[in-house]
Design a protein around this motif. Sequence first.
Motif: not given
Length: 75
Positions: A14-17, A20-22, A25-30
């Motif tokens: 789903e687009d919203d998931v 948020d996953y993006g 992952c950005e916060e995780k640096g991956i």
Amino acid sequence: MTTKGTPGRMVRIEDDVWADYGQLCEEKGIARAADIRMYVVREVTAWRKANGIEPPKPKKRVVRVKRSKSAESDD
């Protein structure tokens, strides 16, 4: 085929998931793709271990090394 030579896989999320996953992952640096691959590898490794399945032997990698032309040696 992807640029790394492995086949691409299609998943539906789903687009919203996905958005948020993006961010996660950005916060995780991956990258999302790297995070997904790591998750899948962990799951499959655990499943193989639980079922007594030997992992496939790793493929041999050929690494080509450019050699510079050295000065003539005094043999």
